[in-house]
Each structure stands twice: as C-alpha cells, then as structure tokens.
Design a protein around this motif. Structure first.
Motif, PDB file in Angstrom:
ATOM      1  N   ASN A 189       0.856  -1.186   0.000  1.00 53.29           N
ATOM      2  CA  ASN A 189       0.000   0.000   0.000  1.00 53.29           C
ATOM      3  C   ASN A 189       0.891   1.235   0.000  1.00 53.29           C
ATOM      4  N   LYS A 234       0.361   4.411  -0.400  1.00 45.99           N
ATOM      5  CA  LYS A 234      -0.119   5.574   0.357  1.00 45.99           C
ATOM      6  C   LYS A 234       0.227   5.433   1.834  1.00 45.99           C
ATOM      7  N   GLU A 235      -0.075   4.265   2.374  1.00 36.66           N
ATOM      8  CA  GLU A 235       0.196   4.035   3.791  1.00 36.66           C
ATOM      9  C   GLU A 235       1.693   4.001   4.065  1.00 36.66           C
ATOM     10  N   LYS A 269       3.044   7.590   4.097  1.00 37.10           N
ATOM     11  CA  LYS A 269       2.584   8.320   5.283  1.00 37.10           C
ATOM     12  C   LYS A 269       3.354   7.898   6.536  1.00 37.10           C
ATOM     13  N   LEU A 327      -0.925   7.702  -6.458  1.00 39.08           N
ATOM     14  CA  LEU A 327      -0.381   8.387  -5.292  1.00 39.08           C
ATOM     15  C   LEU A 327      -0.262   9.887  -5.553  1.00 39.08           C
ATOM     16  N   PHE A 348      -3.633  11.279  -5.244  1.00 41.26           N
ATOM     17  CA  PHE A 348      -4.013  11.297  -3.830  1.00 41.26           C
ATOM     18  C   PHE A 348      -3.425  12.514  -3.119  1.00 41.26           C
ATOM     19  N   ILE A 349      -2.163  12.815  -3.405  1.00 43.16           N
ATOM     20  CA  ILE A 349      -1.507  13.969  -2.785  1.00 43.16           C
ATOM     21  C   ILE A 349      -2.112  15.275  -3.269  1.00 43.16           C
ATOM     22  N   ASN A 384      -8.392  15.155  -0.077  1.00 41.45           N
ATOM     23  CA  ASN A 384      -7.562  14.450   0.907  1.00 41.45           C
ATOM     24  C   ASN A 384      -6.763  15.393   1.805  1.00 41.45           C
ATOM     25  N   ASP A 412      -6.347  14.785   5.531  1.00 38.30           N
ATOM     26  CA  ASP A 412      -5.490  13.700   6.001  1.00 38.30           C
ATOM     27  C   ASP A 412      -4.339  14.265   6.819  1.00 38.30           C
ATOM     28  N   ILE A 419      -1.013  14.149   4.519  1.00 39.37           N
ATOM     29  CA  ILE A 419      -1.133  14.740   3.184  1.00 39.37           C
ATOM     30  C   ILE A 419      -1.384  16.244   3.258  1.00 39.37           C
TER      31      ILE A 419
END
Length: 233
Positions: A74, A76-77, A80, A161, A164-165, A170, A173, A176
C-alpha cells in the motif's frame, strides 16, 4: 540486527546532516552529530517496527542515512508512515540538538544485498533507481535542497499516489495536508514536518526566507566593513 536482503519497488529516503563539512572543524560537535543521527535513527525505526505493520529499515554511514520500506504493498500508507513516523521524528530529535538534516525521498526499484567478504570487512551493495534518485536529488537536485527540507521526487511516483496527494479532498489527512508543491518546482512535493497545520506553511516559508535574507545582509555588511576599514587605514 542484520538487514535481510531486499529486492522490490519501495520508497527510499536519503538523509544527510546539513553543513557537516563545517561541523568537521569542531571534532567533538561533528562526532556528536553523527552519534545523535545513528541513535535517533535506531530508536525511531525500532519503535515504528514494533508499533506498525509497515516495516522500515535503515543503514547509517558517515553523516548520512538510507531508509527504505520493506513491505510496501500500500504505497499511500507506506509513504505516510515513512514521513510522519520516521522522517519527521528523526528531524525533530536532531533539531532539539541544534542539528539540521536534508531528506530526499524517491520511489522505485531498490535492492539491498549483504555480503560478508571476510572477518573485519563488510561489503553492502545497494542497487536501484530509487536509491540513486534519492541520493542524486539530495546532492545535486534542482532547486538545491535547503537545510531542514524534506521533499519527495515526483518522477516514478505511482500515478494514483500523485492524485491522492494533489486532491483537495484528501487535504484533511493528517500527513497529506502538510505536503505541498512549491513555486517554480514541478519536480518535487515538499513535506512540511515542522508545522502542525497547513495554515502555518506560508508563515514558515516567510520566516525561513527572511533568515536567508538576513544571512545575505550579514555577508554584505562584513564585506563592506572589511573593504572600507582597509581603505581608510
């Protein structure tokens, strides 16, 4: 504990002590900087590996550290955790001792293989475009990375990704929301680990830039004083 061999796509972070060549003029302070980097790196990585399903490994050589995420399905995880739980914490701890780091992060293929040649000499080959990208960005990237900055090389990042950023949806988050692009730089995302809220980023940038302007003004003052004092002797 030895690092097991690794071969795959992941995030690699290259950390470097800012101004280490200058620190070398003071041997005790230089050794303190290296000691703190190694100790804090070890403590932070040990803690995150005990608490999180995302495993981060680290190698520390001279005034630098190389971190990579081992189980990175993952992305994204993984990013982070690497940013918030590792990079941020090491930077904060170093700052408490008045040392600054530069951190470049890249994504891509990375291979680590440990080889023991014979007793007393250890050879650790590191391969992969992720390591090369992170290292070169920290050393020669444009614009030049500044003390305290942490940035992510945009090239080779998975497209989902990047979206997502960049998605405003998001920006609530925890991590982010403090990642931003900077003016005139389309090649990086910057992680503002030193702020808690996005609203603080603009003020931080202003204070940071002002500090550079003051340094420049101080250089001018010293140069002028030296020139005029010699002129009127």
């Amino acid at each position: 504990m030895p690092i097991a061999d690794f071969d795959g796509n992941t995030f690699v972070a290259f950390l470097d002590i800012s101004g280490f060549k200058q620190l070398m003029k003071d041997e005790k302070r230089a050794w303190k900087a290296i000691d703190r980097l190694y100790q804090y790196g070890y403590d932070v990585i040990k803690k995150i590996n005990q608490e999180s399903g995302v495993r981060v490994e680290g190698l520390f050589v001279s005034d630098s550290g190389i971190l990579f995420v081992r189980n990175c399905e993952n992305t994204k995880e993984c990013l982070k955790v690497l940013l918030e739980k590792v990079v941020k914490e090491i930077n904060k701890k170093m700052l408490e001792d008045n040392f600054m780091l530069t951190t470049s992060i890249a994504y891509g293929h990375f291979k680590y293989q440990e080889r023991i040649e014979f007793e007393g000499i250890e050879k650790n080959p590191i391969y992969g475009n992720a390591y090369v990208s992170a290292f070169l960005d920290n050393e020669n990237g444009k614009p030049k990375i500044q003390p305290g900055q942490c940035r992510i090389v945009r090239k080779n990042l998975p497209q989902d990704l990047v979206q997502f950023i960049e998605s405003e949806a998001n920006h609530n988050d925890e991590v982010i929301r403090v990642i931003r692009k900077r003016n005139n730089d389309n090649d990086h995302f910057y992680f503002y680990w030193m702020v808690e809220e996005p609203s603080e980023i603009e003020e931080f940038e202003k204070e940071y830039n002002d500090s550079y302007n003051l340094k420049y003004a101080g250089m001018l003052k010293a140069l002028k004083r030296g020139r005029y004092e010699r002129h009127f002797r």
